[in-house]
Design an enzyme around this catalytic site. Sequence first.
Site, short mmCIF file in Angstrom:
data_model
loop_
_atom_site.label_atom_id
_atom_site.label_comp_id
_atom_site.label_asym_id
_atom_site.label_seq_id
_atom_site.Cartn_x
_atom_site.Cartn_y
_atom_site.Cartn_z
CE LYS A 27 -3.85 -2.47 2.10
NZ LYS A 27 -4.67 -2.81 3.27
CD GLN A 38 -3.71 -4.68 6.28
OE1 GLN A 38 -3.81 -3.62 5.66
NE2 GLN A 38 -4.11 -5.82 5.75
CG ASP A 90 -9.68 -0.58 4.51
OD1 ASP A 90 -9.30 -0.92 3.36
OD2 ASP A 90 -9.01 -0.81 5.54
N1 GUN Z 1 -7.07 -7.32 5.82
C1 GUN Z 1 -7.32 -8.03 4.71
N2 GUN Z 1 -7.79 -7.23 3.75
C2 GUN Z 1 -7.82 -5.98 4.26
C3 GUN Z 1 -8.20 -4.72 3.72
O1 GUN Z 1 -8.63 -4.56 2.60
N3 GUN Z 1 -8.07 -3.67 4.58
C4 GUN Z 1 -7.63 -3.81 5.85
N4 GUN Z 1 -7.57 -2.72 6.61
N5 GUN Z 1 -7.27 -4.96 6.36
C5 GUN Z 1 -7.36 -6.04 5.57
#
Ligand code: GUN
Length: 291
Positions: A52, A96, A119
């Site tokens: 990211k 996350q 998200d």
């Molecule tokens: N864990 C697995 N996929 C994601 C996601 O798209 N965003 C976040 N914050 N955590 C995750």
Amino acid sequence: MQIIDGKATAGAIKDEIKKEVDSLVASGHRNPHLAAILVGHDGGSETYVAFKIKDCQEVGFRSSLVRFEDDVKEEELLAKIEALNNDDQVDGFIVQLPLPDHIDEQKVIEAIDPQKDVDGFHPVNVGRTVIGLPSFVSATPSGIVELLKRYGIETAGKHCVVLGRSNIVGRPMSILMSQKSINATVTVAHSRTRDLEQLCASADILIAALGVPGFVKASMVKEGAVVIDVGTTRVPAPDTKSGFRLKGDVVYEEVAPKCAYITPVPGGVGPMTRVSLLSNTLKAAKRNIQR
Ligand code: GUN
């Protein structure tokens, strides 16, 4: 059979985002800014967050990484979220997942300002999506919709079967597919669904988001179907540099010959998920400029 190239599509969208960032900056605005909170040292989460941050650099976003050890107190995490909510220099942020067991994940998600929830996990964004209002949509489902659109895949009146009902993928995916802009007839299948094989074989569009490697076999797929494989399970692979390889929910070799379109793993949905977070962050930044 056409392979849906998520990597190339994501690359094209990244170029579009970068151009927009350049023009924002040229007209005197600061660069869009995404922050990520990472708790602990889970291998998968470390990798995702690193990607990211790299993606942000590539399109000219500023990024910040906030790290906590896995014994962080819930209050401490919530206090950081409050600080990011109130930080004018941050357009959007993510926490996350998964979080350690002693932390209430839902409480954390609900502490995020919905306007900064890039998200799209906050119930306000989920609810707004359900009734078709402007919202942040979680990255994987919105990436898949973008792929279907960019490949000109007909969806109106088609039977779409979504395998899986997670809050992050299956559930929002089913909502998007039934919206007026897409117009599919949607069935959500899960662990208690009966006659699953037959149901899948009736799908014009099959979206596999179970996280069970190799679950979808050729016998479950109709001739000429569109198959979207969301699975990215890490399986040990001693011959690779990282020591693992990503495996989809679909047995690609036997399913692909039957399909009109199929996404590979890797290089299908994954890159689109990554780029959707960038699109959401750009949207948040532009909204902040308008305010
Ligand atoms: N864990 C697995 N996929 C994601 C996601 O798209 N965003 C976040 N914050 N955590 C995750």
